[in-house]
Design an enzyme around this catalytic site. Structure first.
Site, mmCIF file in Angstrom:
data_model
loop_
_atom_site.group_PDB
_atom_site.id
_atom_site.type_symbol
_atom_site.label_atom_id
_atom_site.label_comp_id
_atom_site.label_asym_id
_atom_site.label_seq_id
_atom_site.Cartn_x
_atom_site.Cartn_y
_atom_site.Cartn_z
ATOM 1 N N CYS A 46 0.858 -1.187 0.000
ATOM 2 C CA CYS A 46 0.000 0.000 0.000
ATOM 3 C C CYS A 46 0.888 1.229 0.000
ATOM 4 C CB CYS A 46 -0.896 -0.030 1.239
ATOM 5 S SG CYS A 46 -1.950 1.421 1.448
ATOM 6 N N CYS A 106 -1.189 3.396 -6.765
ATOM 7 C CA CYS A 106 -1.980 2.742 -5.718
ATOM 8 C C CYS A 106 -2.176 1.310 -6.183
ATOM 9 C CB CYS A 106 -3.323 3.450 -5.541
ATOM 10 S SG CYS A 106 -4.502 2.575 -4.470
#
Length: 259
Positions: free
Chosen positions: A75, A187
């Site tokens: 992440c 992302c």
């Protein structure tokens, strides 16, 4: 259990990190993996640094209780928020984070036009500013937060063609795609949109993400420490957990892994 036989912990704010797990599994299928998606607290991109850090510390504590040999923060947002703190907290544990793949997007060239798609948190953090400052003198770099793209993955709506294309067009509209050289998928959720993006932008723009590079880095760290399992015909186990703890989200996680 020896360190070699322990699992690798992989976590994300939700389901995006499954795309990193796929790369890890492809590179090191002999390893065992624990995946933790924090979907009940997703998206991280609109949370405060303190809120994100608290969640990440809790997830790492869970991994420690499970006896993992390494942790992958799959992440970009969580990495920006607290990778340094987690490494300080667990100095003997290999912890690998992620950052938007600007370096491979630019690839030593100049006068590149690069669009970075990421969360609002990642794009406003000092860590990204420092990364961007290494490349923006000779290149034009654009930043675009894309919260809807996270939400669609978490809602299991990747096959909702109308909603996906509408969101992608909204985020791409402000930019001249004819001049763009590459788009950075900053992302891990966004990696699932590669095919839809390609249909919209054509073949002249490179789509770049950091998943493969992250997987190679994890492998190198494990090899340096002598805790990487030797390749074999046996395929390791993957256990999936999610803070939402509902069968529907676990089923969606497994579907994304096999997608």
């Amino acid at each position: 259990m020896s360190s070699i036989d322990k699992a690798i912990g992989v976590f994300d704010s939700g389901l995006g990190g499954i795309s990193v797990l796929k790369e890890l599994r492809s590179l090191m299928p002999q390893e065992d993996y624990l995946y933790y998606g924090d979907s009940s607290f997703a998206p991280y991109g609109v949370k405060t640094k303190e809120e994100i850090t608290k969640r990440c510390r809790s997830i790492c504590a869970f991994f420690i209780s499970q006896g993992v040999k390494a942790v992958v923060i799959a992440c970009n947002t969580a990495t920006s928020a607290c990778v340094k703190e987690l490494r300080t907290l667990y100095p003997d544990l290999p912890i690998v984070g992620m950052e938007p793949a600007l370096k491979p997007a630019v690839n030593g060239r100049h006068q590149q036009h690069v669009l970075v798609l990421a969360t609002q948190f990642t794009l406003k953090e000092k860590k990204f500013e420092q990364l961007m400052s290494r490349f923006d003198e000779d290149n034009t770099i654009y930043r675009q937060p894309c919260p809807k793209l996270v939400e669609l993955v978490e809602a299991g709506r990747l096959e909702d063609e109308a909603a996906v294309n509408s969101a992608l067009r909204e985020y791409l509209k402000p930019y001249d795609m004819e001049r763009m050289d590459s788009i950075v998928l900053g992302c891990t959720h966004f990696v699932f949109y590669r095919s839809q993006l390609r249909n919209l932008i054509g073949d002249h723009i490179a789509l770049v993400d950091g998943n493969a590079g992250t997987a190679r880095h994890v492998q190198e760290l494990l090899q340096e420490r002598g805790i990487c399992r030797k390749p074999s015909s046996a395929v390791g186990e993957v256990r999936i957990y999610n803070s939402l703890n509902k069968e529907a989200i676990l089923k969606l996680s497994r579907e994304l892994l096999e997608r």
